[in-house]
Motif scaffolding. Structure first.
Motif, PDB file in Angstrom:
ATOM      1  N   UNK A  90       0.817  -1.214   0.000  1.00 51.03           N
ATOM      2  CA  UNK A  90       0.000   0.000   0.000  1.00 51.03           C
ATOM      3  C   UNK A  90       0.850   1.264   0.000  1.00 51.03           C
ATOM      4  N   UNK A  91       1.965   1.234   0.705  1.00 48.98           N
ATOM      5  CA  UNK A  91       2.817   2.425   0.762  1.00 48.98           C
ATOM      6  C   UNK A  91       3.355   2.786  -0.624  1.00 48.98           C
ATOM      7  N   UNK A  92       3.687   1.778  -1.428  1.00 42.25           N
ATOM      8  CA  UNK A  92       4.196   2.033  -2.771  1.00 42.25           C
ATOM      9  C   UNK A  92       3.096   2.608  -3.657  1.00 42.25           C
ATOM     10  N   UNK A  93       1.896   2.015  -3.591  1.00 45.49           N
ATOM     11  CA  UNK A  93       0.793   2.508  -4.412  1.00 45.49           C
ATOM     12  C   UNK A  93       0.408   3.931  -4.031  1.00 45.49           C
ATOM     13  N   UNK A  94       0.364   4.210  -2.741  1.00 45.24           N
ATOM     14  CA  UNK A  94      -0.008   5.554  -2.294  1.00 45.24           C
ATOM     15  C   UNK A  94       1.038   6.577  -2.741  1.00 45.24           C
ATOM     16  N   UNK A  95       2.313   6.207  -2.660  1.00 43.36           N
ATOM     17  CA  UNK A  95       3.364   7.129  -3.110  1.00 43.36           C
ATOM     18  C   UNK A  95       3.249   7.400  -4.598  1.00 43.36           C
ATOM     19  N   UNK A  96       3.041   6.347  -5.391  1.00 44.99           N
ATOM     20  CA  UNK A  96       2.854   6.531  -6.829  1.00 44.99           C
ATOM     21  C   UNK A  96       1.622   7.374  -7.108  1.00 44.99           C
ATOM     22  N   UNK A  97       0.532   7.122  -6.381  1.00 45.61           N
ATOM     23  CA  UNK A  97      -0.692   7.902  -6.565  1.00 45.61           C
ATOM     24  C   UNK A  97      -0.476   9.371  -6.224  1.00 45.61           C
ATOM     25  N   UNK A  98       0.340   9.644  -5.222  1.00 48.08           N
ATOM     26  CA  UNK A  98       0.619  11.032  -4.855  1.00 48.08           C
ATOM     27  C   UNK A  98       1.381  11.757  -5.967  1.00 48.08           C
ATOM     28  N   UNK A  99       2.368  11.079  -6.545  1.00 49.30           N
ATOM     29  CA  UNK A  99       3.116  11.709  -7.639  1.00 49.30           C
ATOM     30  C   UNK A  99       2.219  11.931  -8.856  1.00 49.30           C
TER      31      UNK A  99
END
Length: 249
Positions: A90-99
């Protein structure tokens, strides 16, 4: 310097409050009170309280006023379509979603900086006017991404007459309709993403059934095939471009 930072924090906090209240339509006593308070010198404890209050509204701003909701839902559906619901984390997906949210909201944030933040930091406009100017580009973005049918449904649920002009749309109605439209669009994109992976699952199941390999789980064969297909088409880049294109089209 601390006084200017505090004034900036008060303006952003006022904007956050406007996103969840009817005061987003025009300057009002609540906004004016915050603007008047921005010119005062606060104690460190009160300044810390303002900053913490501002941070607590960041999730509301991110989910309710930006493209983040559509992006994170599509990425989560993609993860399930691949058959690996825990990878990427989830942390990776959220970071990608933020960018991706930052890229898709770039023109809107640029307008906010040009029309509101820069003049306010240069002390050319008041805090009240800065809040009003800052909400206009964000409101225009939300209106462009909101379906008329969803807006009418929200107005009907609120038991209020339908607005005759765009300016008559209440912000609470717009925010709810915007989220509904974002969820609908995200699920539509997710459905298209699911189709090729579903086809692979069906073909693998049919082949295993024809070979009499009933005890072998189909996911054992289909998962590597889906990963291989996703790698060959450069799936992450393709999905990211599709998501950004859905906002710019």
């Amino acid at each position: 310097m601390q006084r200017r930072e505090l004034r900036l924090g008060v303006v952003v906090l006022a904007l956050a409050l406007l996103t969840v209240s009817e005061f987003a339509l025009a300057a009002d006593p609540a906004t004016e009170a915050l603007a008047a308070a921005s010119g005062q010198d606060f104690a460190p404890a009160l300044r810390t309280f303002v900053i913490l209050s501002l941070l607590s509204f960041i999730p509301v701003l991110l989910i309710g006023m930006t493209s983040f909701t559509r992006i994170i839902v599509v990425l989560a559906l993609l993860r399930h379509a691949l058959g690996i619901p825990q990878t990427p984390p989830n942390s990776v997906l959220i970071t990608l979603a933020l960018f991706l949210t930052l890229f898709s909201m770039g023109p809107v944030l640029g307008n906010v900086h040009q029309q509101s933040l820069a003049p306010y930091m240069a002390e050319q406009i008041s805090a009240t006017e800065a809040v009003v100017r800052a909400k206009d580009p964000i409101r225009d973005f939300m209106i462009r991404q909101t379906r008329e049918s969803d807006l009418l449904a929200v107005v009907e649920m609120a038991r209020e007459p339908a607005p005759r002009r765009i300016e008559d749309i209440k912000f609470t109605h717009l925010a709810a309709a915007f989220l509904l439209s974002e969820l609908k669009t995200a699920f539509q994109i997710g459905f298209v993403i699911f189709l090729p992976f579903l086809l692979i699952d069906l073909v693998v199941s049919a082949v295993l059934m024809a070979l009499g390999m009933i005890m072998l789980p189909p996911t054992t064969i289909s998962l590597p095939l889906k990963l291989l297909l996703f790698i060959l088409i450069d799936g992450w880049v393709l999905v990211s471009r599709t998501l950004l294109g859905s906002f710019w089209s």
